[in-house]
Design a protein around this motif. Structure first.
Motif, PDB file in Angstrom:
ATOM      1  N   PHE A  74     -20.571  37.512  -5.079  1.00  0.00           N
ATOM      2  CA  PHE A  74     -20.950  36.260  -5.731  1.00  0.00           C
ATOM      3  C   PHE A  74     -21.347  36.459  -7.197  1.00  0.00           C
ATOM      4  CE2 PHE A  74     -22.247  35.730  -1.199  1.00  0.00           C
ATOM      5  CZ  PHE A  74     -21.273  34.815  -0.850  1.00  0.00           C
ATOM      6  N   GLU A  75     -20.980  37.565  -7.801  1.00  0.00           N
ATOM      7  CA  GLU A  75     -21.358  37.799  -9.198  1.00  0.00           C
ATOM      8  C   GLU A  75     -20.851  36.644 -10.072  1.00  0.00           C
ATOM      9  OE1 GLU A  75     -20.829  41.045 -12.847  1.00  0.00           O
ATOM     10  OE2 GLU A  75     -19.788  41.346 -10.946  1.00  0.00           O
ATOM     11  N   TYR A  76     -21.753  36.152 -10.934  1.00  0.00           N
ATOM     12  CA  TYR A  76     -21.445  34.999 -11.797  1.00  0.00           C
ATOM     13  C   TYR A  76     -21.658  35.433 -13.243  1.00  0.00           C
ATOM     14  CZ  TYR A  76     -21.514  30.084 -13.381  1.00  0.00           C
ATOM     15  OH  TYR A  76     -21.245  28.888 -13.998  1.00  0.00           O
ATOM     16  N   LYS A  77     -20.626  35.370 -14.043  1.00  0.00           N
ATOM     17  CA  LYS A  77     -20.689  35.960 -15.380  1.00  0.00           C
ATOM     18  C   LYS A  77     -21.663  35.257 -16.316  1.00  0.00           C
ATOM     19  CE  LYS A  77     -16.602  33.515 -17.225  1.00  0.00           C
ATOM     20  NZ  LYS A  77     -15.282  33.730 -17.869  1.00  0.00           N
ATOM     21  N   TYR A  78     -22.045  34.034 -15.982  1.00  0.00           N
ATOM     22  CA  TYR A  78     -22.988  33.317 -16.843  1.00  0.00           C
ATOM     23  C   TYR A  78     -24.435  33.436 -16.368  1.00  0.00           C
ATOM     24  CZ  TYR A  78     -18.599  31.171 -18.308  1.00  0.00           C
ATOM     25  OH  TYR A  78     -17.315  30.963 -18.747  1.00  0.00           O
TER      26      TYR A  78
ATOM     27  N   LYS B  85     -24.086  29.522 -20.899  1.00  0.00           N
ATOM     28  CA  LYS B  85     -22.699  29.538 -21.355  1.00  0.00           C
ATOM     29  C   LYS B  85     -22.628  28.898 -22.740  1.00  0.00           C
ATOM     30  CE  LYS B  85     -18.030  27.918 -20.161  1.00  0.00           C
ATOM     31  NZ  LYS B  85     -17.230  27.079 -19.223  1.00  0.00           N
ATOM     32  N   ASP B  86     -22.206  29.684 -23.709  1.00  0.00           N
ATOM     33  CA  ASP B  86     -22.072  29.190 -25.091  1.00  0.00           C
ATOM     34  C   ASP B  86     -23.363  28.546 -25.598  1.00  0.00           C
ATOM     35  OD1 ASP B  86     -19.385  30.001 -25.031  1.00  0.00           O
ATOM     36  OD2 ASP B  86     -18.738  28.066 -24.227  1.00  0.00           O
TER      37      ASP B  86
ATOM     38  N   ASP C  12     -21.268  25.364 -12.559  1.00  0.00           N
ATOM     39  CA  ASP C  12     -19.959  25.003 -13.117  1.00  0.00           C
ATOM     40  C   ASP C  12     -19.853  23.499 -13.368  1.00  0.00           C
ATOM     41  OD1 ASP C  12     -19.038  27.594 -13.215  1.00  0.00           O
ATOM     42  OD2 ASP C  12     -17.937  27.488 -11.311  1.00  0.00           O
ATOM     43  N   TYR C  13     -20.393  22.710 -12.461  1.00  0.00           N
ATOM     44  CA  TYR C  13     -20.387  21.259 -12.649  1.00  0.00           C
ATOM     45  C   TYR C  13     -21.140  20.883 -13.926  1.00  0.00           C
ATOM     46  CZ  TYR C  13     -21.796  16.395 -12.085  1.00  0.00           C
ATOM     47  OH  TYR C  13     -22.037  15.062 -12.296  1.00  0.00           O
ATOM     48  N   GLY C  14     -22.289  21.507 -14.133  1.00  0.00           N
ATOM     49  CA  GLY C  14     -23.079  21.208 -15.326  1.00  0.00           C
ATOM     50  C   GLY C  14     -22.387  21.633 -16.605  1.00  0.00           C
TER      51      GLY C  14
END
Length: 433
Positions: free
Chosen positions: A220-224, A246-247, A273-275
């Motif tokens: 489940f690693e999430y890059k952000y 993210k950014d 991701d939705y946000g």
């Protein structure tokens, strides 16, 4: 022809800037399995998604976010902590602390946030609060100060106890404050940490992160992923609070009472991701930006600067693709409504907060904003530049000269008189002889 051109120009601008024209179909938020959940935008504090967000529930080890926050605020990382007889008896997850062992606050924070060790939580609570009970009082006071009004802590670890409750919204507020501290974020992002050899037996202790969004090469690693804390007890089930960036856009997800980590890690990713895909914070004013002027008197105007960044969260689906941030800000039409105050006799330095204001967007209140002076101002009663002061100054000087002259003349006459008196007295004495 010119009229037609003007009409189409205005019509195009309206289409570009209108918040009612959707560039694409709105994306619905994802369903999540946990009983309560929140997706919060950090810059604005706005709740993008909520599910039973104000329902008090057992937080399990996400409690340790508050324990870490208080420790970082009230202790030094290199403080030495001697383990008392209490922490080794802690129930649940532990790293096997023994009475008489000595570790630093930094060591114990790694055990607290990575391994979720309850013995580390109790050791830090005693070190910071002097006692477990006092530390719990500190936890509840800090929670209320953050606006976490539906929270009540009973212990520093998150072990299930009646009355030990928080909400998904309150938990997000606590993590929002904690990630302001770079040490908290750094520890949460550590993969593995080795304790120094025990002063009792020389053994070493190792701890590693349990946050699958941060753990390298996990399923489940999430890059952000930025920072986070997991939790679990048999009665509270799985709990989680985490931040992602993210950014430059930072979001927080908090979830309570999830049946399985096979659900809550993917659900957290779906919410993040939705946000990121649908929302964007627009900076209206930056901290230190000169944003207004205030007339103190007819001849004195004070330039004012914002004391914090002010953001407005937009739904990207409400705007045409590739629209500029400047056009969006023009459409939002932010304004600063300054609350009047009598500063005519006030003195202040550059950077001092001197006025309150309210930021409005499209005519609606957004937030309060303290405004600071961008110049020094010293009040001296009569302003040096005033006509009255200029007229009085020569008069005072002339009067002073006159007084001094009169004094000198009088003094000379007095000296002359004394000399004459002395001569007469001497003649009288000679005649008497």
């Amino acid at each position: 022809m010119k009229k037609i051109f003007s009409f189409f120009t205005i019509f195009s601008l309206c289409l570009l800037m209108s918040g009612n024209i959707n560039a694409k179909a709105a994306t619905a938020p994802p369903d999540v399995e946990s009983e309560a959940a929140v997706l919060m935008d950090v810059n604005t504090g706005e709740i993008i998604y909520g599910k039973n967000e104000n329902k008090p529930m057992a937080p399990a080890s996400t409690t340790k976010v508050m324990t870490a926050l208080l420790t970082l605020e009230n202790a030094k990382l290199d403080d030495k902590v001697t383990i008392s007889k209490v922490p080794p008896t802690a129930e649940g997850t532990s790293i096997g602390l023994r009475e008489g062992e000595i570790y630093t606050v930094n060591d114990l924070l790694h055990g607290l946030l990575l391994e979720s060790a309850n013995d580390c939580a109790e050791a830090l609570a005693e070190h910071v609060g002097g006692s477990m009970d006092n530390f719990v009082k500190m936890m509840n006071q800090r929670a209320k100060a953050l606006g976490a009004t539906n929270t009540n802590f009973v212990n520093p670890s998150g072990l299930y106890e009646p009355g030990h409750l928080t909400t998904a919204h309150d938990l997000s507020l606590m993590l929002k404050e904690a990630i302001k501290n770079p040490t908290f974020v750094k520890i949460c992002r550590t993969q593995v940490y080795k304790f120094p050899p025990s002063n009792l037996d020389g053994n070493e202790k190792w701890v590693s992160t349990k946050d699958e969004l941060i753990r390298k090469n996990s399923h489940f690693e999430y890059k952000y992923a930025l920072a986070g804390k997991t939790g679990y007890t048999t009665l509270s089930k799985h709990t989680f609070t985490g931040a992602a960036e993210k950014d430059g856009h930072v979001l927080i997800v908090s979830m309570l009472y999830s049946q399985s980590k096979q659900n809550y890690f993917p659900d957290a990713i779906k919410l993040f991701d939705y946000g990121f895909n649908n929302y964007e914070p627009i900076k209206l004013y930056g901290k230190g930006d000169e944003v207004a002027n205030y007339n103190v008197t007819k001849s004195l105007t004070i330039p004012l600067v914002a004391t914090k960044d002010v953001y407005y969260l937009i739904n990207k689906n409400d705007y045409k693709p590739n629209i500029s941030e400047t056009d969006i800000k023009n459409y939002l039409a932010p304004k600063i409504q300054i609350k009047d105050a009598n500063l005519e006799k006030a003195s202040f330095k550059q950077g001092d907060e001197i006025l309150d204001s309210t930021v409005t967007v499209k005519g609606k209140d957004l937030c309060g904003l303290k405004l600071a002076s961008n110049i020094d101002r010293e009040y001296k009663g009569l302003l040096p530049s005033s006509t009255a002061y200029k007229n009085i100054k020569p008069f005072v000087i002339a009067l002073s000269i006159a007084v001094i002259s009169i004094f000198l003349v009088t003094f000379r006459k007095y000296i002359s008189f004394k000399k004459k008196q002395s001569i007469i007295k001497q003649k009288y004495n000679n005649m008497a002889q």
